[in-house]
Design a protein around this motif. Structure first.
Motif, short mmCIF file in Angstrom:
data_model
loop_
_atom_site.label_atom_id
_atom_site.label_comp_id
_atom_site.label_asym_id
_atom_site.label_seq_id
_atom_site.Cartn_x
_atom_site.Cartn_y
_atom_site.Cartn_z
N ASN A 58 -7.97 -58.09 29.60
CA ASN A 58 -8.63 -57.52 30.77
C ASN A 58 -10.07 -57.99 30.81
N THR A 59 -10.32 -58.99 31.61
CA THR A 59 -11.65 -59.59 31.73
C THR A 59 -12.14 -59.39 33.17
N PRO A 60 -13.39 -59.75 33.45
CA PRO A 60 -13.87 -59.63 34.83
C PRO A 60 -12.96 -60.35 35.82
N ARG A 61 -12.40 -61.46 35.38
CA ARG A 61 -11.53 -62.23 36.27
C ARG A 61 -10.21 -61.52 36.52
N THR A 62 -9.60 -61.00 35.45
CA THR A 62 -8.25 -60.44 35.57
C THR A 62 -8.24 -58.93 35.82
N ARG A 63 -9.44 -58.36 35.91
CA ARG A 63 -9.58 -56.90 36.02
C ARG A 63 -8.63 -56.27 37.03
N VAL A 64 -8.53 -56.86 38.21
CA VAL A 64 -7.73 -56.23 39.26
C VAL A 64 -6.24 -56.22 38.92
N PRO A 68 -4.34 -50.60 39.87
CA PRO A 68 -3.16 -50.09 40.57
C PRO A 68 -2.48 -51.18 41.40
N PRO A 69 -1.20 -51.01 41.68
CA PRO A 69 -0.44 -52.00 42.43
C PRO A 69 -0.82 -52.02 43.91
N GLY A 70 -0.48 -53.15 44.55
CA GLY A 70 -0.73 -53.26 45.98
C GLY A 70 -2.10 -53.80 46.32
N TYR A 71 -2.77 -54.40 45.34
CA TYR A 71 -4.07 -55.02 45.58
C TYR A 71 -3.96 -56.54 45.38
N ALA A 72 -4.92 -57.27 45.95
CA ALA A 72 -4.88 -58.73 45.89
C ALA A 72 -5.64 -59.26 44.68
N TYR A 73 -4.98 -60.08 43.90
CA TYR A 73 -5.65 -60.82 42.82
C TYR A 73 -5.79 -62.26 43.31
N VAL A 74 -7.02 -62.64 43.64
CA VAL A 74 -7.29 -63.98 44.14
C VAL A 74 -8.15 -64.70 43.11
N GLY A 131 -9.39 -58.26 45.03
CA GLY A 131 -9.31 -56.81 44.94
C GLY A 131 -9.08 -56.09 46.25
N HIS A 132 -8.87 -56.85 47.30
CA HIS A 132 -8.63 -56.23 48.61
C HIS A 132 -7.32 -55.44 48.61
N ASP A 133 -7.34 -54.29 49.24
CA ASP A 133 -6.14 -53.45 49.32
C ASP A 133 -5.14 -54.03 50.30
N LEU A 134 -3.90 -54.27 49.83
CA LEU A 134 -2.87 -54.81 50.72
C LEU A 134 -2.18 -53.71 51.52
N CYS A 135 -2.63 -52.49 51.32
CA CYS A 135 -2.17 -51.38 52.16
C CYS A 135 -3.25 -51.09 53.20
N SER A 136 -3.97 -52.13 53.61
CA SER A 136 -5.06 -51.97 54.57
C SER A 136 -4.60 -52.44 55.95
N ASP A 137 -5.51 -52.44 56.90
CA ASP A 137 -5.11 -52.76 58.28
C ASP A 137 -5.31 -54.22 58.66
N ASP A 138 -6.16 -54.95 57.92
CA ASP A 138 -6.43 -56.34 58.29
C ASP A 138 -5.74 -57.34 57.38
#
Length: 195
Positions: A58-64, A68-74, A131-138
DNA sequence: TTGGCGATTTTC
DNA sequence: AAAATCGCCAAA
């Protein structure tokens, strides 16, 4: 079109990976709604999976990935391309699914959407989406109104030859027969049933 | 502070 | 077959 909820992602990673095939990735940028149907994915199974970035801890890069699930790891790869993953399973699992190819559905005319780097370029995804939420509107994934019947094929993941025994596990899934896949297997294209 | 290295793509 | 290109991370 029905937006996937957190529960969808909070399941076994391979199950999520298979379930994502045929779903619609949607990103609104400057009021334009870009839509692509997911045709190819790869599952990354956490710290024990030597091909997964989370195997580095768990590093700054892989933190997300450990969130929790449903977030973007880019992440940025080779200093020039972005790759998009969906975080899966329970908090702390460090698991996710890499999206590798899309079939253009809306506002992607003439754009190459095959390959993880091209997918991000086509959809306008970069590290600002980390880290953007994929349960979002955009930015989200939805089930199609009338999903096609698909057959799922599996193969080893691409570009992870360094991962020892993990390199050969069939954790890449794609829509059998789809033209919109980043690479077709050299020889045998083996179809596997979805579970 | 430094050096090696990619879950890739493009070009020679 | 090999370059392009840079953030991350382990080692010093």
């Amino acid at each position: 079109m029905h937006k996937l909820t957190r529960d969808f992602y909070n399941r076994n990673t391979e199950t999520v990976a298979r379930s994502l095939l045929g779903k619609l990735l949607i990103h609104c940028v400057d009021g334009i709604e870009r839509i692509g149907k997911i045709t190819e994915v790869e599952a990354y199974l956490g710290p024990t999976d030597l091909a997964a970035h989370s195997s580095k801890g768990n590093t700054p890069r892989t933190r997300v990935m450990f969130g929790p699930p449903g977030y973007a790891y880019v992440y940025l790869i080779y200093g020039m391309h972005h790759c998009l993953n969906v975080v899966t399973d329970t908090i702390g699992s460090g698991t996710g699914v890499l999206l590798r190819a899309l079939k253009p559905i809306a506002n992607l005319d003439g754009v190459n959407t095959r390959g993880p780097g091209r997918l991000c370029k086509a959809m306008g995804i970069d590290r600002s989406m980390y880290g953007h939420d994929l349960c979002s509107d955009d930015f989200y994934i939805a089930a199609a109104d009338a999903p096609e019947d698909i057959t799922i094929a599996a193969s080893p993941r691409i570009g992870v030859d360094y991962a020892g025994a993990w390199a050969t596990k069939p954790l890449r899934f794609y829509i059998y027969g789809s033209h919109y896949v980043s690479r077709l297997p050299a020889r045998k294209q083996h179809a596997v049933p979805d579970h």
